[in-house]
Design a protein around this motif. Structure first.
Motif, PDB file in Angstrom:
ATOM      1  N   TRP A 440       0.831  -1.209   0.000  1.00 56.44           N
ATOM      2  CA  TRP A 440       0.000   0.000   0.000  1.00 56.44           C
ATOM      3  C   TRP A 440       0.866   1.259   0.000  1.00 56.44           C
ATOM      4  O   TRP A 440       0.600   2.222  -0.732  1.00 56.44           O
ATOM      5  CB  TRP A 440      -0.911  -0.014   1.224  1.00 56.44           C
ATOM      6  CG  TRP A 440      -1.669   1.256   1.422  1.00 56.44           C
ATOM      7  CD1 TRP A 440      -2.671   1.737   0.657  1.00 56.44           C
ATOM      8  CD2 TRP A 440      -1.460   2.218   2.463  1.00 56.44           C
ATOM      9  NE1 TRP A 440      -3.115   2.943   1.140  1.00 56.44           N
ATOM     10  CE2 TRP A 440      -2.390   3.260   2.263  1.00 56.44           C
ATOM     11  CE3 TRP A 440      -0.587   2.294   3.546  1.00 56.44           C
ATOM     12  CZ2 TRP A 440      -2.462   4.373   3.099  1.00 56.44           C
ATOM     13  CZ3 TRP A 440      -0.660   3.392   4.389  1.00 56.44           C
ATOM     14  CH2 TRP A 440      -1.594   4.409   4.161  1.00 56.44           C
ATOM     15  N   LEU A 441       1.930   1.257   0.814  1.00 59.36           N
ATOM     16  CA  LEU A 441       2.831   2.407   0.838  1.00 59.36           C
ATOM     17  C   LEU A 441       3.496   2.609  -0.526  1.00 59.36           C
ATOM     18  O   LEU A 441       3.620   3.737  -1.012  1.00 59.36           O
ATOM     19  CB  LEU A 441       3.909   2.222   1.910  1.00 59.36           C
ATOM     20  CG  LEU A 441       3.488   2.422   3.367  1.00 59.36           C
ATOM     21  CD1 LEU A 441       4.671   2.175   4.294  1.00 59.36           C
ATOM     22  CD2 LEU A 441       2.951   3.832   3.591  1.00 59.36           C
ATOM     23  N   ALA A 442       3.921   1.524  -1.144  1.00 59.40           N
ATOM     24  CA  ALA A 442       4.610   1.638  -2.433  1.00 59.40           C
ATOM     25  C   ALA A 442       3.689   2.177  -3.511  1.00 59.40           C
ATOM     26  O   ALA A 442       4.137   2.853  -4.450  1.00 59.40           O
ATOM     27  CB  ALA A 442       5.175   0.278  -2.841  1.00 59.40           C
ATOM     28  N   ALA A 443       2.382   1.884  -3.391  1.00 60.17           N
ATOM     29  CA  ALA A 443       1.434   2.325  -4.411  1.00 60.17           C
ATOM     30  C   ALA A 443       0.891   3.728  -4.149  1.00 60.17           C
ATOM     31  O   ALA A 443       0.158   4.273  -4.976  1.00 60.17           O
ATOM     32  CB  ALA A 443       0.265   1.336  -4.499  1.00 60.17           C
ATOM     33  N   SER A 444       1.245   4.303  -3.013  1.00 67.36           N
ATOM     34  CA  SER A 444       0.726   5.625  -2.650  1.00 67.36           C
ATOM     35  C   SER A 444       1.836   6.650  -2.734  1.00 67.36           C
ATOM     36  O   SER A 444       2.978   6.341  -3.098  1.00 67.36           O
ATOM     37  CB  SER A 444       0.148   5.582  -1.238  1.00 67.36           C
ATOM     38  OG  SER A 444       1.203   5.482  -0.285  1.00 67.36           O
ATOM     39  N   ASP A 445       1.501   7.892  -2.412  1.00 65.67           N
ATOM     40  CA  ASP A 445       2.535   8.929  -2.383  1.00 65.67           C
ATOM     41  C   ASP A 445       3.174   9.005  -1.007  1.00 65.67           C
ATOM     42  O   ASP A 445       3.790  10.007  -0.655  1.00 65.67           O
ATOM     43  CB  ASP A 445       1.937  10.284  -2.775  1.00 65.67           C
ATOM     44  CG  ASP A 445       0.861  10.739  -1.800  1.00 65.67           C
ATOM     45  OD1 ASP A 445       0.469   9.945  -0.922  1.00 65.67           O
ATOM     46  OD2 ASP A 445       0.411  11.903  -1.913  1.00 65.67           O
TER      47      ASP A 445
END
Length: 467
Positions: A440-445
């Motif tokens: 989730w972190l990798a896919a977000s800003d």
């Protein structure tokens, strides 16, 4: 002027804070962050900031005190209005059983009629000049008195009163709001005076006369003819011309008494009720259009500050917002080591918070159960520091959502570095949960945050054990 409606209290708080910030800007980093996240346009964000600051600085408590003071002042001024409207009449009635009817009429209606005339001239002058300058009125006196009563006065009461004046002036409501207060007080005073007068006439015998020393007796003929036209048209008993020149007697005194009561009702109470309804109608119409003048330099400056803040990410895939490459951290102060802050965010019971392996390496430990006051207090603490390194511990079993994303962005805005550790039960972690959070972190800003998959990773990020 924005067309978005706002409550009178919130607009007043915004203006009161403006007056307070004339002496210097307030520390509002936490409030700005929360307001930016909660609201979605300039006016709502400025008003949200005002509510948050008002809660922290005590203006909301002073607003409650001011409302209490208004009720107390209303009671005192109603008594004053009653004394003005009926006090002189009471002295006349109490001086004996003979009463000059014309003098009683003037005593009961003279001052209130003059005050009503002043208000009408005020309305006319305001309409013609386009200005909202206010003369003396019971409404203004009540507001000023409420802010100065020693047993309810708060430290910010006068700023709130000045804020009220600013809102009324800006929306051209001064004449109507203060007028409504004055009319309500006078109407109540007239109602009490009428009940008192009716009781006195019902249980005491008065001889009502038309005595004079210098006036021509014919003067009273015209006086009664003019003042008795409306009561007569509505069916009230009005003394005839023969009564005015006859010796006092019980029958004639009864007719004069009813004329006096009808005059107090129709020329005293009724005009005040009509004026009160008009003022209430104007207020009801304009209250739905209350807002801030965003062209004002003060509010424009706050709006510009909001515009410079990064927009919050909407996590839902179907509503994704434009992403930034990295979240914005605070710039660390040169030569100063950033303290480490350990933050537990909405952790379930039974996790043994805070873990000894982590708390021993932290300078501060905070627990956030989810309430906004807790978040505001934490953000205010972080904003007051020169810069911190924040380790946020969340539940590995939970799903990443908007609330978590917003909270992390708020922490990043006040920290020089930030890490995330999803903590589970039993052995410490649920095997499939860290990967979900890291994805989730990798896919977000929020990929600039450091992801800690284990307690050991978190210990290494935090650095050596404290003291």
């Amino acid at each position: 002027m924005t067309s978005t409606s706002a409550s009178f209290r919130d607009v007043t708080l915004a203006h009161a804070l403006r007056l307070m910030e004339e002496a210097g800007a307030l520390d509002d980093a936490g409030e700005m962050t929360l307001a930016h996240v909660r609201q979605h346009n300039d006016q709502d964000r400025i008003l949200e900031r005002a509510r948050l600051l008002a809660g922290r600085l005590g203006l909301l408590d002073d607003w409650v005190r001011l409302k209490t003071g208004l009720w107390i002042a209303a009671g005192l001024l109603t008594l004053l209005a009653y004394l003005l409207a009926g006090g002189l009449l009471g002295r006349v009635l109490g001086s004996g059983q003979t009463l000059n009817a014309a003098f009683a009429f003037v005593a009961l209606l003279g001052v209130p009629s003059l005050a009503l005339l002043v208000w009408l001239l005020w309305v006319l002058g305001s309409a013609l000049s386009g200005q909202a300058a206010a003369p003396w009125s019971l409404g203004q006196l009540m507001l000023t008195l409420a802010a100065r009563l020693p047993w309810v006065r708060g430290p910010h009461s006068l700023n709130l009163v000045r804020g009220v004046h600013a809102v009324l002036r800006e929306h051209r409501l001064t004449v109507w709001v203060f007028g409504a207060i004055s009319h309500a007080l006078w109407a109540l005073a007239f109602a009490v005076a009428l009940v008192t007068l009716l009781a006195l006439f019902a249980f005491q015998a008065y001889q009502l006369t038309w005595e004079t020393t210098i006036l021509n007796p014919a003067f009273f003929d015209g006086f009664v003819q003019v003042t008795g036209w409306l009561p007569r048209a509505l069916g009230f008993v009005v003394p005839g011309q023969a009564v005015l020149h006859a010796a006092p007697n019980a029958v004639d005194s009864e007719a004069i008494a009813w004329w006096l009561l009808a005059s107090a009702l129709l020329y005293g109470l009724l005009p005040r009720l009509v004026a009160l309804v008009v003022c209430a109608a104007v207020w009801g119409k304009r209250a739905s259009q209350l807002g801030l003048d965003l062209r004002d330099p003060y509010f424009r400056q706050i709006a510009t500050r909001f515009s410079s803040m990064a927009a919050a990410l909407v996590v839902d895939a179907e509503h994704e917002a434009p992403r930034e490459e990295t979240p914005i951290f605070r710039t660390p102060m040169a030569g100063m080591a950033a303290p480490v802050v350990l933050i537990g965010f909405e952790l379930p019971d039974g996790l043994g918070w805070p873990p000894q392996a982590l708390s021993g390496r932290a300078d501060q430990v905070h627990t956030i159960l989810g309430s906004m006051p807790e978040r505001l207090s934490l953000l205010s603490t972080l904003a007051a520091s020169p810069g911190v390194r924040a380790l946020v511990v969340c539940s590995a079993a939970a799903s990443p959502d908007r609330g978590t994303e917003r909270f992390l962005r708020q922490i990043c805005a006040e920290a020089v570095d930030c890490a995330l550790l999803p903590l589970g039960g039993g052995s410490g972690f649920a095997a499939d949960k860290p990967e979900r959070w890291s994805g989730w972190l990798a896919a977000s800003d929020l990929k600039a945050l450091t992801f800690c998959a284990t307690v050991a990773d978190a210990q290494q990020w935090m650095g050596p054990r404290r003291g």
